[in-house]
Write an enzyme that holds these catalytic residues in place. Structure first.
Site, short mmCIF file in Angstrom:
data_model
loop_
_atom_site.label_atom_id
_atom_site.label_comp_id
_atom_site.label_asym_id
_atom_site.label_seq_id
_atom_site.Cartn_x
_atom_site.Cartn_y
_atom_site.Cartn_z
CG ASN A 19 0.03 -0.07 2.22
OD1 ASN A 19 0.17 1.18 2.28
ND2 ASN A 19 -0.70 -0.65 2.86
CG ASN A 73 -6.68 -6.38 7.59
OD1 ASN A 73 -5.69 -5.90 7.90
ND2 ASN A 73 -7.58 -6.23 7.06
NE ARG A 92 -2.19 -8.27 5.84
CZ ARG A 92 -2.83 -8.10 6.60
NH1 ARG A 92 -2.61 -7.26 5.59
NH2 ARG A 92 -3.03 -8.37 7.79
NE ARG A 146 -4.81 -4.43 0.80
CZ ARG A 146 -3.86 -4.48 0.72
NH1 ARG A 146 -3.83 -5.14 1.92
NH2 ARG A 146 -2.58 -3.09 1.35
CG HIS A 175 -7.71 -2.32 4.64
ND1 HIS A 175 -6.31 -2.64 5.58
CD2 HIS A 175 -8.16 -3.61 3.57
CE1 HIS A 175 -6.17 -3.79 4.90
NE2 HIS A 175 -7.12 -4.66 4.10
CG ASP A 177 -9.88 -0.88 8.60
OD1 ASP A 177 -8.68 -0.16 7.44
OD2 ASP A 177 -9.21 -1.52 9.55
CB CYS A 271 -5.80 -2.62 11.02
SG CYS A 271 -4.83 -1.20 10.55
N1 ARG Z 1 0.63 -3.50 5.75
C1 ARG Z 1 -0.70 -3.70 6.01
C2 ARG Z 1 -1.49 -4.42 4.53
O1 ARG Z 1 -1.32 -3.64 3.57
C3 ARG Z 1 -1.83 -3.02 7.23
C4 ARG Z 1 -3.04 -3.29 6.63
C5 ARG Z 1 -4.01 -2.55 7.89
N2 ARG Z 1 -4.95 -2.93 7.74
C6 ARG Z 1 -6.10 -2.42 7.77
N3 ARG Z 1 -7.22 -3.57 8.61
N4 ARG Z 1 -6.06 -0.52 7.34
O2 ARG Z 1 -2.42 -5.00 4.48
#
Ligand code: ARG
Length: 290
Positions: A19, A73, A92, A146, A175, A177, A271
């Protein structure tokens, strides 16, 4: 009492970029200081949650899976039912097995009741893209960067609740959130530029103007929309004073935690946690129970 899942940050790092916020170079420049800062920040968030009477369950750290520190997540959880996530990025995907086994252990202990898999052709990144609104008794569901749009029908089937689709318009707010946070008083703290026109229309149709709190660029960039709200308390990253004042004027107790090491990965308070005790009981009863 609120119950959260958090992950031990022992193997947290920023070593890839999935991201636009992620800063592997900054991390590499001073790895030890960054990790020490992350451990302190995670501990401070845990302490802030405990200080408001919440309990925290912990997932063990796993080497090579740095974003395991973002359990929001991992799954969508409501009424003891856990819908496991499927991650969009290969970086991930290794987290899926770890979270599955963590949920299996929680099931053995009776903390959760049931674990459900997502159909194979879909991506969904858990509570990061499916936020339960206790007062309205519905899920606000982000999709686009995502989560697959097709996963929204699965959410509806699995939980039997209304699912409001919100298409995300920007890679920076990837996301839901990061740009949307329903509050216990019925307000919604949200960042309009993160949404498509259709998504903004959905929000405005359901939330009257006096309950819409529009985050500024500074509020969103400080990851303050990514907040945890329990009762009248909101736990968030270091906040612009004006945001703090706006929330306090509405009667909220704002608790700030320095989460800078996690903002380097594009995440903050919401998160770094996953609420496990959410139930679809009417709001009054559940606020009292908090
Ligand atoms: N580096 C993680 C990603 O890009 C950060 C996730 C943060 N999570 C969230 N629900 N905003 O997936």
């Amino acid at each position: 009492m609120a119950l959260f899942l958090m992950t031990d940050p022992a193997h947290y790092e920023v070593c890839y970029q999935i991201n636009p916020w992620m800063r592997p170079t900054t991390w590499r420049e001073d790895r030890d200081a960054c990790l020490a800062g992350a451990k302190a920040a995670s501990g401070a968030l845990r302490a802030a949650l405990k200080a408001i009477g919440a309990q925290v369950e912990t997932v063990e750290a796993a080497r090579g899976l740095p974003d395991l520190v973002f359990p929001a997540n991992a799954a969508v959880v409501l009424d003891g039912r856990v819908l496991l996530a499927r991650f969009r990025h290969p970086e991930r995907q290794g987290e899926e097995a770890i979270f599955r086994s963590a949920f299996c252990k929680l099931k053995t202990r009776g903390v959760i009741d049931e674990i459900v898999d997502l159909p194979e052709d879909l991506f969904h990144e858990g509570a990061g893209d499916a936020i339960w609104d206790q007062g309205r008794q519905l899920f606000w569901a982000g999709y686009g960067p995502r989560s697959s749009k097709g996963a929204l029908a699965v959410l509806k089937d699995v939980f039997g609740r209304e699912v409001v689709p919100l298409e995300l318009a920007s890679e920076r707010y990837y996301h839901l959130d990061t740009c949307f946070c329903p509050l216990t008083g019925g307000e919604v703290l949200y960042y309009p530029p993160a949404f498509t026109e259709a998504a903004l229309a959905e929000i405005r149709a359901r939330v009257p103007e006096e309950l819409r709190i529009e985050a500024t660029d500074a509020d969103a960039e400080a990851f303050c929309v990514n907040a945890v709200n329990v009762g009248r308390t909101i736990v968030m990253a270091k906040a612009p004073p004006a945001l703090r004042a706006r929330l306090e004027a509405r009667g909220y107790d704002v608790r700030e935690v320095d989460l800078a090491p996690f903002i380097l990965s594009g995440g903050a308070a919401y998160c770094m946690t996953l609420r496990l005790d959410r139930t679809s009981q009417p709001a009054a009863a559940s606020i009292a129970a908090e």
